[in-house]
Design a protein around this motif. Structure first.
Motif, PDB file in Angstrom:
ATOM      1  N   THR A  23      28.604  42.915  80.295  1.00 19.94           N
ATOM      2  CA  THR A  23      29.327  43.343  79.096  1.00 19.94           C
ATOM      3  C   THR A  23      29.909  42.186  78.292  1.00 19.94           C
ATOM      4  OG1 THR A  23      31.225  43.644  80.542  1.00 19.94           O
ATOM      5  CG2 THR A  23      29.959  45.618  79.997  1.00 19.94           C
ATOM      6  N   GLY A  24      29.805  40.962  78.827  1.00 16.81           N
ATOM      7  CA  GLY A  24      30.367  39.802  78.134  1.00 16.81           C
ATOM      8  C   GLY A  24      29.392  39.223  77.119  1.00 16.81           C
ATOM      9  N   SER A  25      29.775  38.094  76.571  1.00 17.72           N
ATOM     10  CA  SER A  25      28.980  37.466  75.521  1.00 17.72           C
ATOM     11  C   SER A  25      27.585  37.051  76.033  1.00 17.72           C
ATOM     12  CB  SER A  25      29.771  36.260  74.992  1.00 17.72           C
ATOM     13  OG  SER A  25      28.989  35.478  74.167  1.00 17.72           O
ATOM     14  N   VAL A  26      27.533  36.321  77.144  1.00 20.70           N
ATOM     15  CA  VAL A  26      26.234  35.923  77.713  1.00 20.70           C
ATOM     16  C   VAL A  26      25.497  37.156  78.223  1.00 20.70           C
ATOM     17  CG1 VAL A  26      25.140  34.645  79.607  1.00 20.70           C
ATOM     18  CG2 VAL A  26      26.981  33.579  78.284  1.00 20.70           C
ATOM     19  N   ASN A  49      34.017  44.252  84.257  1.00 17.62           N
ATOM     20  CA  ASN A  49      35.360  44.235  84.832  1.00 17.62           C
ATOM     21  C   ASN A  49      36.186  45.428  84.354  1.00 17.62           C
ATOM     22  OD1 ASN A  49      37.580  43.287  86.241  1.00 17.62           O
ATOM     23  ND2 ASN A  49      38.316  42.034  84.539  1.00 17.62           N
ATOM     24  N   ARG A  50      36.301  45.538  83.013  1.00 14.04           N
ATOM     25  CA  ARG A  50      37.191  46.579  82.463  1.00 14.04           C
ATOM     26  C   ARG A  50      36.571  47.338  81.311  1.00 14.04           C
ATOM     27  NH1 ARG A  50      42.512  42.783  82.425  1.00 14.04           N
ATOM     28  NH2 ARG A  50      42.953  42.981  84.638  1.00 14.04           N
ATOM     29  N   ASN A  51      35.269  47.331  81.206  1.00 19.36           N
ATOM     30  CA  ASN A  51      34.639  47.990  80.061  1.00 19.36           C
ATOM     31  C   ASN A  51      33.598  49.010  80.544  1.00 19.36           C
ATOM     32  OD1 ASN A  51      33.501  48.658  77.607  1.00 19.36           O
ATOM     33  ND2 ASN A  51      33.447  46.552  76.846  1.00 19.36           N
ATOM     34  N   ALA A 133      25.307  30.884  84.350  1.00 20.41           N
ATOM     35  CA  ALA A 133      26.152  30.602  83.186  1.00 20.41           C
ATOM     36  C   ALA A 133      27.574  30.317  83.668  1.00 20.41           C
ATOM     37  CB  ALA A 133      26.160  31.802  82.241  1.00 20.41           C
ATOM     38  N   LYS A 135      29.922  28.539  84.967  1.00 20.97           N
ATOM     39  CA  LYS A 135      30.129  27.140  85.375  1.00 20.97           C
ATOM     40  C   LYS A 135      31.287  26.983  86.343  1.00 20.97           C
ATOM     41  CE  LYS A 135      30.759  26.616  81.000  1.00 20.97           C
ATOM     42  NZ  LYS A 135      30.690  26.051  79.663  1.00 20.97           N
ATOM     43  N   GLU A 136      32.298  27.898  86.240  1.00 23.94           N
ATOM     44  CA  GLU A 136      33.485  27.756  87.100  1.00 23.94           C
ATOM     45  C   GLU A 136      33.107  27.843  88.585  1.00 23.94           C
ATOM     46  OE1 GLU A 136      33.226  29.942  84.589  1.00 23.94           O
ATOM     47  OE2 GLU A 136      34.895  29.696  83.190  1.00 23.94           O
ATOM     48  N   ASP A 160      23.988  27.275  80.802  1.00 23.47           N
ATOM     49  CA  ASP A 160      24.852  26.572  79.851  1.00 23.47           C
ATOM     50  C   ASP A 160      23.939  25.766  78.932  1.00 23.47           C
ATOM     51  OD1 ASP A 160      27.417  26.154  79.041  1.00 23.47           O
ATOM     52  OD2 ASP A 160      28.077  25.234  80.913  1.00 23.47           O
ATOM     53  N   GLY A 215      32.971  34.268  74.643  1.00 18.95           N
ATOM     54  CA  GLY A 215      34.151  34.942  75.178  1.00 18.95           C
ATOM     55  C   GLY A 215      35.406  34.111  74.928  1.00 18.95           C
ATOM     56  N   MET A 276      22.934  31.390  72.210  1.00 21.83           N
ATOM     57  CA  MET A 276      22.686  31.377  73.651  1.00 21.83           C
ATOM     58  C   MET A 276      21.394  32.075  74.036  1.00 21.83           C
ATOM     59  SD  MET A 276      24.693  29.528  75.352  1.00 21.83           S
ATOM     60  CE  MET A 276      24.343  30.058  77.023  1.00 21.83           C
TER      61      MET A 276
HETATM   62  N1  NAP Z   1      29.582  32.688  75.828  1.00 18.45           N
HETATM   63  C1  NAP Z   1      28.824  31.624  75.807  1.00 18.45           C
HETATM   64  O1  NAP Z   1      28.209  31.314  74.785  1.00 18.45           O
HETATM   65  C2  NAP Z   1      28.676  30.766  77.042  1.00 18.45           C
HETATM   66  C3  NAP Z   1      27.905  29.615  76.967  1.00 18.45           C
HETATM   67  C4  NAP Z   1      27.737  28.848  78.111  1.00 18.45           C
HETATM   68  C5  NAP Z   1      28.353  29.213  79.300  1.00 18.45           C
HETATM   69  N2  NAP Z   1      29.124  30.318  79.334  1.00 18.45           N
HETATM   70  C6  NAP Z   1      29.776  30.686  80.601  1.00 18.45           C
HETATM   71  O2  NAP Z   1      29.332  31.985  80.960  1.00 18.45           O
HETATM   72  C7  NAP Z   1      30.389  32.697  81.620  1.00 18.45           C
HETATM   73  C8  NAP Z   1      30.637  33.986  80.827  1.00 18.45           C
HETATM   74  O3  NAP Z   1      31.113  33.637  79.537  1.00 18.45           O
HETATM   75  P1  NAP Z   1      31.247  34.736  78.386  1.00 18.45           P
HETATM   76  O4  NAP Z   1      31.598  33.976  77.161  1.00 18.45           O
HETATM   77  O5  NAP Z   1      30.045  35.624  78.396  1.00 18.45           O
HETATM   78  O6  NAP Z   1      32.545  35.522  78.906  1.00 18.45           O
HETATM   79  P2  NAP Z   1      33.063  36.966  78.456  1.00 18.45           P
HETATM   80  O7  NAP Z   1      32.479  37.338  77.148  1.00 18.45           O
HETATM   81  O8  NAP Z   1      34.533  36.930  78.615  1.00 18.45           O
HETATM   82  O9  NAP Z   1      32.413  37.935  79.562  1.00 18.45           O
HETATM   83  C9  NAP Z   1      32.786  37.830  80.910  1.00 18.45           C
HETATM   84  C10 NAP Z   1      32.108  38.883  81.739  1.00 18.45           C
HETATM   85  O10 NAP Z   1      32.655  38.830  83.063  1.00 18.45           O
HETATM   86  C11 NAP Z   1      33.274  40.102  83.378  1.00 18.45           C
HETATM   87  N3  NAP Z   1      34.461  39.804  84.164  1.00 18.45           N
HETATM   88  C12 NAP Z   1      35.621  39.256  83.734  1.00 18.45           C
HETATM   89  N4  NAP Z   1      36.489  39.132  84.751  1.00 18.45           N
HETATM   90  C13 NAP Z   1      35.876  39.626  85.857  1.00 18.45           C
HETATM   91  C14 NAP Z   1      36.277  39.809  87.201  1.00 18.45           C
HETATM   92  N5  NAP Z   1      37.498  39.459  87.635  1.00 18.45           N
HETATM   93  N6  NAP Z   1      35.394  40.354  88.071  1.00 18.45           N
HETATM   94  C15 NAP Z   1      34.153  40.737  87.642  1.00 18.45           C
HETATM   95  N7  NAP Z   1      33.721  40.608  86.366  1.00 18.45           N
HETATM   96  C16 NAP Z   1      34.578  40.048  85.484  1.00 18.45           C
HETATM   97  C17 NAP Z   1      33.582  40.735  82.034  1.00 18.45           C
HETATM   98  O11 NAP Z   1      33.705  42.146  82.126  1.00 18.45           O
HETATM   99  P3  NAP Z   1      34.482  43.003  80.966  1.00 18.45           P
HETATM  100  O12 NAP Z   1      33.637  42.881  79.732  1.00 18.45           O
HETATM  101  O13 NAP Z   1      34.497  44.391  81.494  1.00 18.45           O
HETATM  102  O14 NAP Z   1      35.830  42.383  80.804  1.00 18.45           O
HETATM  103  C18 NAP Z   1      32.343  40.318  81.249  1.00 18.45           C
HETATM  104  O15 NAP Z   1      31.239  41.117  81.605  1.00 18.45           O
HETATM  105  C19 NAP Z   1      31.587  31.753  81.645  1.00 18.45           C
HETATM  106  O16 NAP Z   1      31.598  31.085  82.869  1.00 18.45           O
HETATM  107  C20 NAP Z   1      31.300  30.772  80.527  1.00 18.45           C
HETATM  108  O17 NAP Z   1      31.885  29.502  80.750  1.00 18.45           O
HETATM  109  C21 NAP Z   1      29.304  31.105  78.232  1.00 18.45           C
END
Ligand code: NAP
Length: 409
Positions: A23-26, A49-51, A133, A135-136, A160, A215, A276
């Motif tokens: 459900t997140g951005s990636v 997580n919450r969606n 994706a 990285k943490e 990434d 995100g 991405m």
């Molecule tokens: N976005 C980018 O362009 C990008 C690029 C490179 C790397 N990354 C890396 O990819 C990862 C995701 O980034 P994002 O931007 O996609 O983040 P995001 O939009 O905040 O999405 C995070 C996802 O993880 C879920 N989540 C959050 N907390 C959780 C928990 N405690 N337990 C289980 N699931 C959980 C969220 O669910 P809900 O939606 O229900 O809250 C959502 O599906 C990160 O590590 C980021 O550094 C992102």
């Protein structure tokens, strides 16, 4: 990075996919690519997580077999939304780990934060190709994750954009010909601000990235440049290179994503629009390539590409991350947990922008260094750092960390 030569697994030409954090951005970008290439992919599991609404909609549209939601409060809503579909569901961190461990050929690890570590390890242990994706997970337990990848003979693919770019240029058969790798950084929304102006920036300004749509947490990390510090540690583990062979260059246009420098002076770089879906598509179809609907680069229209060294006086996060890796042991785990907590406090309006990295540094100072030899150690460092950083930030509740790890031991 470990990519056995045998290439990607498929059954009758179809790859079975799981998305952790769909459900997140990636996650949504990955879903978008799956919907455009339905004939070659089928979906095993999705998690959120919450969606529950978006998760259920994705599960129905993609005809997933399993959907898990981490926060149990939202489980009734998920079950109701999936009623009559035959899609199995689960909740809690264990439910997400269960989703990660279901039989799949390819798993996208796109949960944000250390909460992604346990599910990512579960996917590695099942032998799926893991597209990373999150990285943490590598920052807080890099050596342990890479050991597990090697032990399970799993393929780990970088998603990434910078690491994906380097992977595309990195000749694994000529490791001794590689001098160094280069990660580019956009510099974030405050690249040109002075320190005084940065003191009062709001969460809304910090999450408004000039080039990428992401995100909230990674957007704030980009603004402090902690994102590049985390990526430095990620690159060190993925490409097994010492820090002095990983260079960071600020490139505000975000067109050149990464490069590899060879001993003969050649520099191979990967370029593309900041979307991405290109690196995700590369990992999703690897070793083939699929169509991605991203804007094609028009170099003449782009005109100028500029590069500059990072300013570590205004953006100390890079130095703090580098020092954490040099100190080793639990320091990167503490760095990551303190950063997640401080970013959360900033987004809640409890601390100022400049206090994010200050809090990380003060947490590192307060926690005695120690070895990181087991997932137990990861859990202990992560938990203590969250508590210390939360106290320093004046908050009580902080983001979930490595809670499911103890069950994986
Ligand atoms: N976005 C980018 O362009 C990008 C690029 C490179 C790397 N990354 C890396 O990819 C990862 C995701 O980034 P994002 O931007 O996609 O983040 P995001 O939009 O905040 O999405 C995070 C996802 O993880 C879920 N989540 C959050 N907390 C959780 C928990 N405690 N337990 C289980 N699931 C959980 C969220 O669910 P809900 O939606 O229900 O809250 C959502 O599906 C990160 O590590 C980021 O550094 C992102």
């Amino acid at each position: 990075m470990i990519t056995p030569a045998d290439g990607g697994v498929r059954h009758n030409g179809v790859r079975r996919v799981t998305i952790l954090g769909s459900t997140g951005s990636v996650g949504q970008s990955t879903v978008d690519l799956l919907l455009r290439n339905r004939e070659v992919f089928e979906v095993e599991a999705l998690t959120a997580n919450r969606n529950p609404e978006r998760l259920a909609e994705q599960a129905r549209t993609l005809r997933a077999r399993f959907a898990a939601i981490a926060d149990p409060i939202h489980y009734p809503a998920l079950k109701e939304a999936l009623a009559g579909t035959g899609i199995e569901s689960a909740c809690g961190t264990q439910g997400v780990v269960e989703a990660a461990g279901r039989p799949a050929d390819w798993v996208m690890a796109a949960i944000v934060g250390a909460a992604g570590l346990a599910p990512t390890l579960a996917a590695i242990q099942c032998g799926a190709i893991v597209a990373l994706a999150n990285k943490e997970a590598l920052v807080c337990a890099g050596a342990l994750v890479m050991q597990e990848v090697a032990r399970c003979r799993t393929t780990l693919l970088p998603v990434d954009s910078e690491h994906n770019a380097i992977w595309q240029c990195f000749d694994r058969t000529r490791l001794d010909a590689i001098e160094r790798i280069i990660l580019t950084a956009s510099g974030g929304p405050f690249r040109e601000r002075n320190l005084e102006d940065m003191r009062d920036v709001t969460p809304e300004e910090a999450v408004a990235h000039p080039n990428w749509s992401m995100g909230a947490k990674i957007s704030v990390d980009s603004a402090t440049m902690m994102n590049k510090g985390l990526e430095l540690i990620e690159a060190h583990h993925l490409f097994q290179l010492p820090l002095d062979r990983v260079e960071i260059v600020v490139h505000p246009q975000s067109i050149v994503h990464g490069a590899v420098v060879y001993h003969d002076g050649s520099m191979l770089a990967q370029l593309g629009s900041p979307d991405m879906r290109t690196p995700i598509a590369y990992a999703l179809a690897w070793p083939d390539r699929i169509e991605a609907p991203t804007k094609r680069l028009d170099l003449a229209a782009v005109g100028r590409l500029t590069f500059e060294p990072p300013d570590e006086r205004r953006f100390p996060a890079l130095r703090v991350a580098r020092e954490a890796l040099i100190h080793g042991g639990g320091c990167p785990t503490v760095l990551n947990a303190a950063n997640e907590t401080a970013v959360h406090a900033f987004l809640e309006g409890r601390i100022g922008f400049l206090q994010i990295v200050e809090t990380v540094e003060r947490t590192l100072d307060r926690i005695p260094e120690g070895k990181l030899e087991s997932l137990d150690d990861v859990y202990n460092f992560d938990t203590e750092a969250r508590e210390v950083a939360a106290r320093l930030s004046g908050i009580h509740a902080f983001p979930t960390g490595t809670s499911a790890l103890t069950d994986l031991l």
